[in-house]
Design a protein around this motif. Sequence first.
Motif, PDB file in Angstrom:
ATOM      1  N   GLU A 221      -5.383   4.386  -3.979  1.00  0.00           N
ATOM      2  CA  GLU A 221      -5.786   3.557  -2.840  1.00  0.00           C
ATOM      3  C   GLU A 221      -5.146   2.166  -2.899  1.00  0.00           C
ATOM      4  OE1 GLU A 221      -9.913   1.805  -0.869  1.00  0.00           O
ATOM      5  OE2 GLU A 221      -9.994   3.619  -2.112  1.00  0.00           O
ATOM      6  N   LEU A 222      -5.123   1.590  -4.097  1.00  0.00           N
ATOM      7  CA  LEU A 222      -4.520   0.256  -4.254  1.00  0.00           C
ATOM      8  C   LEU A 222      -3.019   0.282  -3.969  1.00  0.00           C
ATOM      9  CD1 LEU A 222      -6.348  -0.931  -7.504  1.00  0.00           C
ATOM     10  CD2 LEU A 222      -6.549  -1.977  -5.229  1.00  0.00           C
ATOM     11  N   ILE A 223      -2.343   1.357  -4.403  1.00  0.00           N
ATOM     12  CA  ILE A 223      -0.911   1.496  -4.158  1.00  0.00           C
ATOM     13  C   ILE A 223      -0.641   1.615  -2.650  1.00  0.00           C
ATOM     14  CG2 ILE A 223       1.082   3.028  -4.436  1.00  0.00           C
ATOM     15  CD1 ILE A 223      -0.110   3.705  -7.248  1.00  0.00           C
ATOM     16  N   GLU A 224      -1.438   2.426  -1.986  1.00  0.00           N
ATOM     17  CA  GLU A 224      -1.232   2.676  -0.551  1.00  0.00           C
ATOM     18  C   GLU A 224      -1.517   1.452   0.307  1.00  0.00           C
ATOM     19  OE1 GLU A 224      -3.626   6.104   0.196  1.00  0.00           O
ATOM     20  OE2 GLU A 224      -2.080   7.516  -0.528  1.00  0.00           O
ATOM     21  N   ASN A 225      -2.408   0.594  -0.201  1.00  0.00           N
ATOM     22  CA  ASN A 225      -2.791  -0.587   0.584  1.00  0.00           C
ATOM     23  C   ASN A 225      -2.029  -1.832   0.135  1.00  0.00           C
ATOM     24  OD1 ASN A 225      -4.614   0.936   2.059  1.00  0.00           O
ATOM     25  ND2 ASN A 225      -6.299   0.549   0.625  1.00  0.00           N
TER      26      ASN A 225
ATOM     27  N   GLU B  95     -12.497  -7.139 -18.141  1.00  0.00           N
ATOM     28  CA  GLU B  95     -13.831  -6.540 -18.179  1.00  0.00           C
ATOM     29  C   GLU B  95     -13.943  -5.337 -17.252  1.00  0.00           C
ATOM     30  OE1 GLU B  95     -18.475  -7.831 -17.363  1.00  0.00           O
ATOM     31  OE2 GLU B  95     -16.966  -9.387 -17.700  1.00  0.00           O
ATOM     32  N   LYS B  96     -13.453  -5.494 -16.020  1.00  0.00           N
ATOM     33  CA  LYS B  96     -13.577  -4.414 -15.036  1.00  0.00           C
ATOM     34  C   LYS B  96     -12.245  -3.680 -14.905  1.00  0.00           C
ATOM     35  CE  LYS B  96     -17.267  -6.606 -12.369  1.00  0.00           C
ATOM     36  NZ  LYS B  96     -17.691  -7.108 -11.034  1.00  0.00           N
ATOM     37  N   VAL B  97     -12.312  -2.357 -14.963  1.00  0.00           N
ATOM     38  CA  VAL B  97     -11.100  -1.550 -14.884  1.00  0.00           C
ATOM     39  C   VAL B  97     -10.377  -1.770 -13.564  1.00  0.00           C
ATOM     40  CG1 VAL B  97     -10.212   0.805 -14.846  1.00  0.00           C
ATOM     41  CG2 VAL B  97     -11.990   0.191 -16.492  1.00  0.00           C
ATOM     42  N   THR B  98     -11.127  -1.830 -12.472  1.00  0.00           N
ATOM     43  CA  THR B  98     -10.504  -2.035 -11.158  1.00  0.00           C
ATOM     44  C   THR B  98      -9.725  -3.352 -11.123  1.00  0.00           C
ATOM     45  OG1 THR B  98     -12.295  -0.821 -10.093  1.00  0.00           O
ATOM     46  CG2 THR B  98     -10.937  -2.180  -8.674  1.00  0.00           C
ATOM     47  N   GLU B  99     -10.280  -4.374 -11.750  1.00  0.00           N
ATOM     48  CA  GLU B  99      -9.615  -5.673 -11.785  1.00  0.00           C
ATOM     49  C   GLU B  99      -8.298  -5.581 -12.560  1.00  0.00           C
ATOM     50  OE1 GLU B  99      -9.136  -9.481 -10.556  1.00  0.00           O
ATOM     51  OE2 GLU B  99     -10.727  -8.087  -9.977  1.00  0.00           O
ATOM     52  N   ALA B 100      -8.312  -4.803 -13.651  1.00  0.00           N
ATOM     53  CA  ALA B 100      -7.086  -4.620 -14.439  1.00  0.00           C
ATOM     54  C   ALA B 100      -5.994  -3.964 -13.605  1.00  0.00           C
ATOM     55  CB  ALA B 100      -7.388  -3.790 -15.679  1.00  0.00           C
ATOM     56  N   LEU B 101      -6.366  -2.990 -12.806  1.00  0.00           N
ATOM     57  CA  LEU B 101      -5.387  -2.317 -11.945  1.00  0.00           C
ATOM     58  C   LEU B 101      -4.797  -3.296 -10.936  1.00  0.00           C
ATOM     59  CD1 LEU B 101      -7.273   1.036 -11.183  1.00  0.00           C
ATOM     60  CD2 LEU B 101      -5.588   0.606 -12.971  1.00  0.00           C
ATOM     61  N   LYS B 102      -5.656  -4.115 -10.347  1.00  0.00           N
ATOM     62  CA  LYS B 102      -5.193  -5.086  -9.358  1.00  0.00           C
ATOM     63  C   LYS B 102      -4.233  -6.099  -9.995  1.00  0.00           C
ATOM     64  CE  LYS B 102      -9.258  -4.861  -6.335  1.00  0.00           C
ATOM     65  NZ  LYS B 102     -10.468  -5.587  -5.846  1.00  0.00           N
ATOM     66  N   ILE B 103      -4.589  -6.569 -11.178  1.00  0.00           N
ATOM     67  CA  ILE B 103      -3.729  -7.534 -11.889  1.00  0.00           C
ATOM     68  C   ILE B 103      -2.364  -6.914 -12.195  1.00  0.00           C
ATOM     69  CG2 ILE B 103      -3.436  -8.801 -14.058  1.00  0.00           C
ATOM     70  CD1 ILE B 103      -6.525  -9.128 -14.086  1.00  0.00           C
ATOM     71  N   ALA B 104      -2.387  -5.667 -12.652  1.00  0.00           N
ATOM     72  CA  ALA B 104      -1.145  -4.980 -13.019  1.00  0.00           C
ATOM     73  C   ALA B 104      -0.230  -4.819 -11.811  1.00  0.00           C
ATOM     74  CB  ALA B 104      -1.459  -3.625 -13.626  1.00  0.00           C
ATOM     75  N   LEU B 105      -0.789  -4.359 -10.697  1.00  0.00           N
ATOM     76  CA  LEU B 105       0.022  -4.139  -9.501  1.00  0.00           C
ATOM     77  C   LEU B 105       0.508  -5.454  -8.905  1.00  0.00           C
ATOM     78  CD1 LEU B 105      -2.018  -1.245  -7.854  1.00  0.00           C
ATOM     79  CD2 LEU B 105       0.218  -1.068  -8.955  1.00  0.00           C
ATOM     80  N   ALA B 106      -0.335  -6.496  -8.976  1.00  0.00           N
ATOM     81  CA  ALA B 106       0.069  -7.798  -8.440  1.00  0.00           C
ATOM     82  C   ALA B 106       1.212  -8.400  -9.246  1.00  0.00           C
ATOM     83  CB  ALA B 106      -1.132  -8.747  -8.442  1.00  0.00           C
ATOM     84  N   GLY B 107       1.269  -8.075 -10.530  1.00  0.00           N
ATOM     85  CA  GLY B 107       2.325  -8.627 -11.382  1.00  0.00           C
ATOM     86  C   GLY B 107       3.590  -7.804 -11.429  1.00  0.00           C
ATOM     87  N   ALA B 108       3.637  -6.731 -10.647  1.00  0.00           N
ATOM     88  CA  ALA B 108       4.786  -5.811 -10.692  1.00  0.00           C
ATOM     89  C   ALA B 108       5.731  -6.022  -9.518  1.00  0.00           C
ATOM     90  CB  ALA B 108       4.281  -4.370 -10.692  1.00  0.00           C
ATOM     91  N   THR B 109       7.010  -6.149  -9.814  1.00  0.00           N
ATOM     92  CA  THR B 109       8.048  -6.148  -8.782  1.00  0.00           C
ATOM     93  C   THR B 109       8.505  -4.707  -8.561  1.00  0.00           C
ATOM     94  OG1 THR B 109       9.854  -6.342 -10.376  1.00  0.00           O
ATOM     95  CG2 THR B 109       8.815  -8.395  -9.608  1.00  0.00           C
TER      96      THR B 109
END
Length: 428
Positions: free
Chosen positions: A424-428, A387-401
Amino acid sequence: MNYIEAVKYIHSLLKFGIRPGLSGMDALLRLLGNPHKSLKYVHVAGTNGKGSTSTAISNVLTDAGYRVGLYTSPYVTDFLERVQFCGKPVDKALFAICVEKVKAAVEALEKDSVTITEFEALTASAFLCYKELKCDAVVLEVGLGGRLDATNVIDTPLVNVITSLSIDHSAVLGNTIEEIAFEKCGTIKENSKVICSFGQPDGALKVIEQTAKERNSSLKIPFESDVKILKNDIFGTEFLYKNKKYSVKMAGEHQVKNMTCVIEACNILSEIFEISEDNIRNGINKTVLPARVEVLSEKPLVVLDGGHNADGAKAFYDAVSSELANKERVIVVAGMMADKEVEESLKSLLSETDVLLCVTPNNPRAMPARELAQIGLKYAKKVFCVEKVTEALKIALAGATNNSAVLVVGSLYLAGEVREQLIELIEN
């Protein structure tokens, strides 16, 4: 009027006009004293590659020491990416002053039942800025089509460039490549000098050649055989053109096609301006645009791209496919406009996608995530609606090695919405 008020006013106007044609734009500019008449232009039309080509030509002229305006669209993160001077957004206070003048003229025209659109008002404001800044040249990117585009009020430009053509905006420009080429070729004036990128569809090329002939205009098309790719990866391309070496930091062989247009356009401009081979080389090398196969991280590989039609998506896929072959997991966050060739654009990429996260960009024309997911289910291994674009980004980065790829694709509107959050998400 301050800058924030100026941008708000521009956005308050209609997206598209009540009456087609350039009569409203002509009337607006007459009230403003025809600021566009005092300037010299490079006019850039096309379906894909306009922004890269326009920016590179501006960079070359700026590197050569000239006062250069660059008018382009859309923007990704900063509204004044659209109205630049010597490689930077114009001064906000100057822009606000110019918009205030345009607002007064628009209100005067409204009394005569003449409606001015958002793009017309912005274009007129840009003309006022460039006149005030005493630009030696303005690189003017067409907004939509060409023949009836607000930028087409100018007289014969120094150079007219037509970049790669494909079917897009069919509801406005036509359903065939010939109809679209006709609209784009509306920018070709009598006795002008035209540069056209190589590799055009046959139907489009015939229209371009015929139009140039009818308007007594010279037509130069770079030879693809004069190009030799030396190095090509996701970080950029080195190539020879006519045995001269150039380097572009934007990925994809399609950028080589754009840059050969830049080189030939600058060769024509060098008849008027003092432009050296080093200026051309430097200008091309400095050209970097956000959300054009933009690498934001290497481990994991995170790439942001705003390609929004089938040809743009293919260029993106061609640029990243070799990198994807070595990744253990490919995660795609996608959001597109409903009026685009969604399935045709995404199917090649999605066939290599392990996880597809579908989002709805913040735009009235956006395709709902659930509809995009129905298309994605035909190709990707796992598909989710978020639903939320920001949430999609977080899910994607969390699932990436470190050996994964995260690709955020589908629209410049989506890219503009997420770019700063993603960094910002990448840097943090």
